[in-house]
Enzyme design. Structure first.
Site, PDB file in Angstrom:
ATOM      1  N   HIS A 186       0.910  -1.263  -0.325  1.00 21.50           N
ATOM      2  CA  HIS A 186      -0.064   0.321  -0.208  1.00 21.50           C
ATOM      3  C   HIS A 186       0.830   1.299   0.324  1.00 21.50           C
ATOM      4  O   HIS A 186       0.660   1.998  -0.797  1.00 21.50           O
ATOM      5  CB  HIS A 186      -0.595  -0.015   0.923  1.00 21.50           C
ATOM      6  CG  HIS A 186      -2.068  -0.581   1.404  1.00 21.50           C
ATOM      7  ND1 HIS A 186      -2.653  -1.566   2.283  1.00 21.50           N
ATOM      8  CD2 HIS A 186      -3.019  -0.908  -0.079  1.00 21.50           C
ATOM      9  CE1 HIS A 186      -4.340  -1.593   1.483  1.00 21.50           C
ATOM     10  NE2 HIS A 186      -4.220  -1.092   0.477  1.00 21.50           N
ATOM     11  N   CYS A 486      -0.195  -3.910 -16.602  1.00 17.28           N
ATOM     12  CA  CYS A 486      -1.246  -2.833 -16.218  1.00 17.28           C
ATOM     13  C   CYS A 486      -0.359  -3.364 -14.484  1.00 17.28           C
ATOM     14  O   CYS A 486      -0.862  -2.378 -13.415  1.00 17.28           O
ATOM     15  CB  CYS A 486      -2.792  -2.684 -16.206  1.00 17.28           C
ATOM     16  SG  CYS A 486      -3.311  -4.303 -15.345  1.00 17.28           S
TER      17      CYS A 486
HETATM   18  C1  PEP Z   1      -1.358  -6.858 -10.711  1.00 19.12           C
HETATM   19  O1  PEP Z   1      -1.514  -7.693  -9.852  1.00 19.12           O
HETATM   20  O2  PEP Z   1      -0.515  -6.622 -11.588  1.00 19.12           O
HETATM   21  C2  PEP Z   1      -2.275  -5.772 -11.005  1.00 19.12           C
HETATM   22  C3  PEP Z   1      -2.685  -4.804 -11.915  1.00 19.12           C
HETATM   23  O3  PEP Z   1      -3.867  -6.122  -9.684  1.00 19.12           O
HETATM   24  P1  PEP Z   1      -3.792  -5.476  -8.378  1.00 19.12           P
HETATM   25  O4  PEP Z   1      -2.399  -4.878  -7.634  1.00 19.12           O
HETATM   26  O5  PEP Z   1      -5.184  -4.373  -8.115  1.00 19.12           O
HETATM   27  O6  PEP Z   1      -3.552  -6.582  -7.741  1.00 19.12           O
END
Ligand code: PEP
Ligand code: MG
Length: 556
Positions: A186, A486
């Site tokens: 976080h 992403c």
């Molecule tokens: C990931 O797991 O890379 C992702 C983009 O989703 P989150 O970080 O929200 O789990």
């Protein structure tokens, strides 16, 4: 040479300034017995302090907005947990003072959380922060937390609670360094949202003396302690030059020979839109809709509330791509009304798409709200599911989208190794892939993303992770479909070039990283990116992969 410490760089930029430490934990209140006639008064004091702290956290959340708000509101709920308050009352009834009752009740709850492993253990820092705030209020001592200072400083801490990160004033806090935390924790995600350089998982951070000048490089993870004045000046000059070059960077993401790689923004809600627009994001590559659900984990937000949030986001990017991820609940983002409370391994349990397939009414309501929000807008809406494991999952999601009458492209996130290995089969059902490299690393290396001790395995430069990216990108290319990234890997400028070389078709990241990635891509050709990708995959460790790619891309 000045001493150099090394942690994990999680938010780009260079910060130079004096060290200030985070206010330390509250002292243990004395265990004196109070007479029974004072119990009601003490119970009322405890309740008033809890209410005030919860209200303060909510006010901080309102100020901060975006992802930070959801995190702070979750902490406020934690403070007001009815079972916890019942335990405080019981302890006061048998002779504890208000502050001691809070202290002991939180300690009991903390032990339960710490023993529960995985996600819950990761929330211990949040719980301690809430306890410290309540006890400080009762004792009438200053709140633990960010130091009061008129001079800019570099904040050092054991770990930063979301309540603190959210309120860091970027005009005073030049950057921050923590002993704990991983690259996808976080605090790291919030630091990037705030746009200050940050280094986490730095052993010995709390031992660096207050007032010493440090130079923090949020990209390399290096922290120089007491660099000589000339070196400080040189670093400042380089940082200023870099900043000016970044500020001048604009336009679409592309390599020097014109290969286009759209640079998109990761957002948690409408509050993150201004930063995305300022960075000239070419759309949204990941809208983490679960932040709309974390406000009140007891029930889903109304369709109307969802509609309003989606509409604001879709309106912000006319003629652009906006990729909305449906609710990703469970594991590190549990929701009371959806997530089973008794899973031994929540990260391997019912989370992401699995939760939605168990609760089709929640998915249907979300898709209906999205369909309405997109009506009449010239946006290119794309909708994707988190935690797709196989073709059956992908089909179930695409069917649900069709049933909701959604006019959009449907996609699957690649976060589980099985999805990368069988990407072609998944692409029979959906029109695009998006690599969630944070979870993909977690599941590939069996390394919990919340745990600083295994940060080495969360490094997206690990060649095994690059192999899975390559498999997914090749499958997409073979079927004429797109494959973006992403996860946080996309925010590393050097790695962004390697991902491009692996065949990734777009990169999505926190808005503050976009200028860095744009600038790095503009300096290299697609052929160089491909060579760097091959060199990185030929390496046997994350460090060697990075060094090999660096060599190819910069000639150094
Ligand atoms: C990931 O797991 O890379 C992702 C983009 O989703 P989150 O970080 O929200 O789990
Ligand atoms: Mg994920």
């Amino acid at each position: 040479m000045e001493p150099m410490l090394r942690g994990v760089g999680v938010s780009h930029g260079v910060a130079i300034g004096p060290v200030r430490h985070m206010g330390t934990a509250v002292l243990e209140p004395p265990a004196t017995q109070i007479p029974s006639e004072e119990a009601p008064r003490e119970q009322a004091r405890a309740q008033a302090a809890v209410d005030a702290v919860a209200a303060d956290l909510i006010a901080r959340g309102n100020l901060a907005g975006g992802e930070a708000q959801a995190v702070l509101e979750a902490q406020a709920l934690m403070a007001q947990d009815p079972e916890l308050m019942a335990d405080v009352s019981r302890r006061i009834a048998v002779g504890s003072s208000a502050e001691r009752g809070i202290y002991d009740a939180f300690a009991a709850y903390r032990a339960l959380l710490a023993a529960a492993g995985d996600y819950l253990a990761g929330r211990v820092a949040d719980l301690d922060d809430v306890r410290n705030r309540i006890v400080a209020r009762l004792l009438g001592v200053p709140m633990p937390g960010v130091p009061d200072s008129d001079e800019p400083y570099v904040l050092f801490a054991h770990d930063l609670a979301p309540a603190d990160t959210a309120l860091l004033d970027p005009t005073l806090v030049l950057g921050f360094v923590t002993e704990e935390g991983g690259p996808t924790s976080h605090s790291a995600i919030l630091a990037r949202a705030l746009g200050v350089p940050a280094v986490v998982a730095l052993p010995g951070a709390t031992g660096v003396a207050e007032g010493l000048v440090v130079a923090v490089d949020g990209s390399s993870g290096e922290v120089l302690v007491s660099p000589p004045v000339e070196r400080q000046e040189e670093l400042r000059r380089l940082a200023a030059e870099r900043k000016a070059a970044l500020a001048a960077s604009s336009g679409p993401g592309r390599t020097s020979d014109g290969h286009l790689v759209p640079l998109l923004a990761n957002i948690g809600g409408p509050a993150d839109l201004p930063a995305a627009q300022e960075a000239e994001a070419e759309g949204v590559g990941l809208f983490r809709t679960e932040f709309l659900f974390l406000d009140d984990s007891a029930k889903a937000p109304s369709e109307e509330k969802q509609f309003e949030a989606y509409r604001k986001v879709l309106e912000a990017f006319p003629e652009r791509r906006v990729v909305v991820r449906v609710l990703d609940a469970g594991a590190d983002k549990p929701l009371e009304f959806l997530t089973p409370a008794d899973e031994p391994n929540p990260a391997l349990g019912v989370r992401g798409l699995r939760t939605l397939l168990d609760h089709p009414e929640v998915l249907a309501a979300q898709l209906r709200a999205l369909a309405r929000a997109a009506e009449g807008l010239p946006v290119h809406l794309e909708v994707m599911a988190p935690m797709v494991a196989d073709r059956q999952d992908a089909k179930a999601f695409a069917d649900a989208c069709r049933e909701a009458g959604l006019s959009a492209k449907f996609g699957a996130m690649v976060e589980i190794p099985s999805a990368a290995l069988r990407a072609r089969s998944i692409l029979q059902e959906v029109e695009f892939l998006s690599l969630g490299t944070n979870d993909l690393a977690q599941y590939t290396f069996a390394a919990d993303r919340q745990v600083g001790a295994v940060a080495r395995l969360q490094d997206p430069w690990q060649p095994a992770l690059l192999d899975l990216v390559a498999l997914s990108a090749e499958a997409a290319q073979a079927t004429g479909k797109s494959c973006g990234v992403c996860g946080e890997a996309a925010a590393d400028p050097l790695l962004a070039c390697v991902l491009t070389g692996l065949g990734v078709t777009s990169l999505s990241m926190g808005a503050s990283s976009i200028p860095y990635v744009r600038t790095a891509l503009a300096k290299v050709t697609l052929a160089q990116c491909r060579r760097a990708a091959a060199a990185a995959r030929a390496a046997d460790s994350a460090a060697d992969a990075r060094a090999a790619a660096h060599q190819v891309l910069t000639g150094e």
